[in-house]
Design a protein around this motif. Structure first.
Motif, PDB file in Angstrom:
ATOM      1  N   ASP A  34     -81.314  31.356 -45.984  1.00  0.00           N
ATOM      2  CA  ASP A  34     -81.077  30.757 -44.667  1.00  0.00           C
ATOM      3  C   ASP A  34     -81.518  31.781 -43.632  1.00  0.00           C
ATOM      4  O   ASP A  34     -81.015  32.908 -43.630  1.00  0.00           O
ATOM      5  CB  ASP A  34     -79.579  30.423 -44.500  1.00  0.00           C
ATOM      6  N   ARG A  42     -71.154  33.887 -42.556  1.00  0.00           N
ATOM      7  CA  ARG A  42     -70.575  32.543 -42.612  1.00  0.00           C
ATOM      8  C   ARG A  42     -70.354  32.105 -44.056  1.00  0.00           C
ATOM      9  O   ARG A  42     -69.332  31.509 -44.392  1.00  0.00           O
ATOM     10  CB  ARG A  42     -71.504  31.542 -41.907  1.00  0.00           C
ATOM     11  N   GLU A  90     -80.990  17.955 -40.814  1.00  0.00           N
ATOM     12  CA  GLU A  90     -81.302  16.548 -41.125  1.00  0.00           C
ATOM     13  C   GLU A  90     -82.519  16.056 -40.324  1.00  0.00           C
ATOM     14  O   GLU A  90     -82.392  15.194 -39.439  1.00  0.00           O
ATOM     15  CB  GLU A  90     -80.046  15.701 -40.824  1.00  0.00           C
ATOM     16  N   LYS A  95     -87.388  18.654 -43.947  1.00  0.00           N
ATOM     17  CA  LYS A  95     -87.020  18.505 -45.363  1.00  0.00           C
ATOM     18  C   LYS A  95     -88.273  18.346 -46.225  1.00  0.00           C
ATOM     19  O   LYS A  95     -88.373  18.937 -47.308  1.00  0.00           O
ATOM     20  CB  LYS A  95     -86.068  17.324 -45.553  1.00  0.00           C
ATOM     21  N   SER A 117     -77.880  13.252 -45.605  1.00  0.00           N
ATOM     22  CA  SER A 117     -76.815  12.257 -45.422  1.00  0.00           C
ATOM     23  C   SER A 117     -77.344  10.834 -45.479  1.00  0.00           C
ATOM     24  O   SER A 117     -76.554   9.893 -45.612  1.00  0.00           O
ATOM     25  CB  SER A 117     -76.166  12.444 -44.058  1.00  0.00           C
TER      26      SER A 117
HETATM   27  N1  LIG Z   1     -72.040  18.373 -41.943  1.00  0.00           N
HETATM   28  C1  LIG Z   1     -71.723  17.318 -42.697  1.00  0.00           C
HETATM   29  O1  LIG Z   1     -70.651  16.729 -42.551  1.00  0.00           O
HETATM   30  C2  LIG Z   1     -72.636  16.867 -43.777  1.00  0.00           C
HETATM   31  C3  LIG Z   1     -73.991  17.180 -43.784  1.00  0.00           C
HETATM   32  N2  LIG Z   1     -74.777  16.776 -44.825  1.00  0.00           N
HETATM   33  C4  LIG Z   1     -76.216  17.105 -44.835  1.00  0.00           C
HETATM   34  O2  LIG Z   1     -76.361  18.472 -45.206  1.00  0.00           O
HETATM   35  C5  LIG Z   1     -77.535  19.005 -44.600  1.00  0.00           C
HETATM   36  C6  LIG Z   1     -77.154  20.250 -43.817  1.00  0.00           C
HETATM   37  O3  LIG Z   1     -76.223  19.903 -42.823  1.00  0.00           O
HETATM   38  P1  LIG Z   1     -75.158  20.951 -42.247  1.00  0.00           P
HETATM   39  O4  LIG Z   1     -74.824  21.947 -43.274  1.00  0.00           O
HETATM   40  O5  LIG Z   1     -74.108  20.130 -41.639  1.00  0.00           O
HETATM   41  O6  LIG Z   1     -75.998  21.636 -41.096  1.00  0.00           O
HETATM   42  P2  LIG Z   1     -75.823  23.114 -40.501  1.00  0.00           P
HETATM   43  O7  LIG Z   1     -76.480  23.092 -39.175  1.00  0.00           O
HETATM   44  O8  LIG Z   1     -74.417  23.548 -40.579  1.00  0.00           O
HETATM   45  O9  LIG Z   1     -76.669  23.992 -41.521  1.00  0.00           O
HETATM   46  C7  LIG Z   1     -78.063  23.927 -41.643  1.00  0.00           C
HETATM   47  C8  LIG Z   1     -78.526  25.328 -41.999  1.00  0.00           C
HETATM   48  O10 LIG Z   1     -79.891  25.281 -42.316  1.00  0.00           O
HETATM   49  C9  LIG Z   1     -80.479  26.496 -41.834  1.00  0.00           C
HETATM   50  N3  LIG Z   1     -81.923  26.304 -41.710  1.00  0.00           N
HETATM   51  C10 LIG Z   1     -82.635  25.850 -40.663  1.00  0.00           C
HETATM   52  N4  LIG Z   1     -83.950  25.851 -40.984  1.00  0.00           N
HETATM   53  C11 LIG Z   1     -84.054  26.316 -42.248  1.00  0.00           C
HETATM   54  C12 LIG Z   1     -85.155  26.577 -43.116  1.00  0.00           C
HETATM   55  N5  LIG Z   1     -86.384  26.320 -42.767  1.00  0.00           N
HETATM   56  N6  LIG Z   1     -84.869  27.061 -44.352  1.00  0.00           N
HETATM   57  C13 LIG Z   1     -83.625  27.321 -44.743  1.00  0.00           C
HETATM   58  N7  LIG Z   1     -82.549  27.098 -43.953  1.00  0.00           N
HETATM   59  C14 LIG Z   1     -82.769  26.604 -42.720  1.00  0.00           C
HETATM   60  C15 LIG Z   1     -79.772  26.763 -40.524  1.00  0.00           C
HETATM   61  O11 LIG Z   1     -79.866  28.134 -40.163  1.00  0.00           O
HETATM   62  C16 LIG Z   1     -78.357  26.329 -40.851  1.00  0.00           C
HETATM   63  O12 LIG Z   1     -77.556  27.419 -41.283  1.00  0.00           O
HETATM   64  C17 LIG Z   1     -78.111  17.884 -43.743  1.00  0.00           C
HETATM   65  O13 LIG Z   1     -79.108  17.236 -44.466  1.00  0.00           O
HETATM   66  C18 LIG Z   1     -76.925  16.968 -43.522  1.00  0.00           C
HETATM   67  O14 LIG Z   1     -77.275  15.641 -43.290  1.00  0.00           O
HETATM   68  C19 LIG Z   1     -74.283  16.100 -45.897  1.00  0.00           C
HETATM   69  C20 LIG Z   1     -72.945  15.785 -45.954  1.00  0.00           C
HETATM   70  C21 LIG Z   1     -72.050  16.074 -44.863  1.00  0.00           C
END
Ligand SMILES: NC(=O)C1=CN([C@@H]2O[C@H](COP(=O)(O)OP(=O)(O)OC[C@H]3O[C@@H](n4cnc5c(N)ncnc54)[C@H](O)[C@@H]3O)[C@@H](O)[C@H]2O)C=CC1
Ligand SMILES: C[N+](C)(C)CC(=O)CC(=O)[O-]
Length: 485
Positions: A34, A42, A90, A95, A117
């Motif tokens: 990340d 974190r 997302e 992706k 999601s």
């Molecule tokens: N937050 C939720 O309630 C839920 C989210 N999801 C899915 O999980 C996925 C992540 O969501 P969250 O964790 O909530 O978002 P988040 O914003 O908390 O985490 C995303 C992470 O990805 C990192 N990132 C950005 N660009 C990147 C790259 N090129 N390579 C590697 N890491 C990178 C960011 O620094 C960040 O730490 C999404 O697809 C979302 O739809 C699925 C279930 C529930």
């Protein structure tokens, strides 16, 4: 096909961090990539929070915590991984690009999953050379506690890989739900979105505040959804006439203009401010981590109650604990570590420490775990056979307080075809001996109301365990009676 022992996570935010914690607690090694400068802090905080939750939730010996490594590139993260869980933002284009890169650097037989999601697997895997090993594995927050994971393959995903993923996620205590049709939002988020839209309209239209909307859920339907969902609950709401009556009575109301469904209120600054300010009024007094811990404790309470009922998510938890016990290596001459946890608030008495009755309760759980280990399962109960405790000598040696951790160990002192003579120890997390209980268990034919020899398969497991324990010294305090110096 190699077994899955090493997982990589791309994107270590809320969801990637939750996956990392679940994998590590299940004993798997994890590498995360990340680019966020705070990613490692974190992640480690999330793992700590999850470790606290599992210590309270899981009453079985856990494998040693896996190793967490934070990689400096995606390539480094994925190259040795058996399963990769993409958990980046997302956005379809992000992706697609990340999944193509993962596909390029991962081992040929690695499984590749996305936490999306609601994006379609065929779409986001469009740039992958080997999409047959790709699928969506959509989790729920907090990933380390909620068992559901929706598995949804794309047009090219192979059935073998879906089966492999199903087995893997079940193995780490989850409930994989195969979404057989590729559909935006899968099953759960379609339902959640409908509720979320209505909730926003209610706040937008000034009908209710965010706190009132939440109260309408958490004091009512939310409680029953946790174990029966919607259809089973509505079946009961139809009375003895069941679902058909329910549908006849409430079907017509669906045509009334109760919901706004596909309409979404515009996210104007005014609406965002209104929701955010009301959310601050509702929860602003809570520190973020404290509110997360409160959420986790409530979930743990629900899951533990459901485990007693052997129902819904509780049955998944019970199955996972049984698998952990079966997998645990007993060691040749080690007492069995059969039950562990942390002291909850309701166990504290007027002396400010764990009440005396809870010592026996913990030993009771350890005995249950031993019986489960030797095969006294539901099938055996149904045949009418069980073990009863016929004698206990309990010694209270030290105190334990709120939130402190404990482990119960069990040594088999002797056994014959009808009896098992055991010695439990209760140890504080800091190693202090808190209590011991020496017990005699008797195998009973419950229909005939008399002692009976245990089944040969039970005796054979028991003999194996007892053989290891024969080398252990007789515990200090075994055979004691009250009044003896
Ligand atoms: N937050 C939720 O309630 C839920 C989210 N999801 C899915 O999980 C996925 C992540 O969501 P969250 O964790 O909530 O978002 P988040 O914003 O908390 O985490 C995303 C992470 O990805 C990192 N990132 C950005 N660009 C990147 C790259 N090129 N390579 C590697 N890491 C990178 C960011 O620094 C960040 O730490 C999404 O697809 C979302 O739809 C699925 C279930 C529930
Ligand atoms: C809001 N959300 C669509 C990201 C929610 C989920 O995907 C699942 C969850 O944990 O509610």
């Amino acid at each position: 096909m190699t077994a899955i022992r090493h997982c990589a996570i791309i994107g270590g935010g809320v969801i990637g961090g939750g996956w990392a914690a679940r994998f590590l607690l299940a004993g798997l090694d994890v590498t995360v990539f990340d680019p966020h400068p705070e990613a490692e802090r974190r992640l480690r905080e999330m793992v700590k929070l999850a470790g606290r939750a599992w210590a309270k939730l899981i009453a079985a010996p856990l494998p040693p915590l896996g190793h967490l490594h934070v990689a400096v590139s995606l390539e480094e993260a994925v190259r040795d991984a058996d399963l990769i869980q993409e958990s980046a933002p997302e956005v379809e284009a992000i992706k697609q690009k990340i999944l193509a890169e993962i596909d390029r650097f991962a081992k040929p037989d690695a499984l590749i999953c996305s936490s999306t999601s609601g994006l379609l697997p065929t779409q986001i895997s469009a740039m992958m050379a080997r999409p047959e090993r790709f699928m969506v594995a959509h989790p729920f927050n907090p990933v380390y506690l909620l068992p559901l994971v929706e598995l949804c393959g794309g047009e090219k995903t192979s059935a073998d890989n879906i089966a492999r993923a199903k087995a893997f996620f079940a193995d780490i205590g989850m409930h994989p739900l195969h979404v057989r049709k590729e559909i935006d939002g899968f099953i759960a988020d379609r339902l959640l979105e409908a509720l979320w839209r209505e909730a926003l309209w209610l706040v937008h239209d000034g009908v209710a505040t965010v706190a009132e909307v939440d109260d309408a859920i958490r004091f009512g339907a939310g409680m029953r959804w946790a174990f029966m969902g919607t259809f089973q609950i509505y079946r009961l709401a139809g009375g003895e006439a069941g679902m058909r009556h329910f549908m006849a009575q409430f079907g017509p109301t669906l045509k009334l203009p109760w919901t706004k469904l596909m309409d979404v209120p515009d996210f104007t600054d005014a609406l965002v401010d209104l929701v955010a300010e009301q959310s601050d009024d509702q929860s602003g007094q809570w520190d973020f981590r404290a509110l997360e811990a409160k959420r986790d404790d409530c979930l743990i309470g629900i899951m533990r109650s459901l485990k007693v009922q052997d129902f819904g998510a509780g049955a998944t938890l019970a199955g996972f604990e049984k698998a952990l016990r079966d997998r645990a290596t007993d060691g040749d001459a080690e007492p069995l570590r059969l039950y562990e946890g942390q002291v909850p608030a309701e166990w504290i008495d007027y002396n400010g420490h764990m009440n005396e009755s809870r010592y026996l309760e913990i030993f009771g759980y350890a005995t249950d775990a031993l019986l489960a280990r030797i095969g006294m399962d539901d099938a055996m109960l149904e045949k009418g056979f069980s073990y009863y405790t016929v004698e206990t000598h309990l010694r209270h040696l030290d105190e334990i307080k709120l939130g402190e951790s404990y482990v119960a160990t069990t040594q088999i002192l002797a056994h014959d075809e009808k009896r098992i003579h055991i010695f439990h120890r209760l140890l504080h997390g800091d190693g202090r001996l808190l209590a011991t209980a020496e017990q005699m268990m008797l195998c009973v034919d419950m229909k005939a109301h008399r002692a009976t020899p245990a089944a040969p398969e039970t005796l054979s497991v028991l003999q194996g365990l007892a053989a290891g324990h024969r080398a252990l010294p007789m515990p200090d305090g075994a055979g004691r009676s009250i009044g003896q110096r």
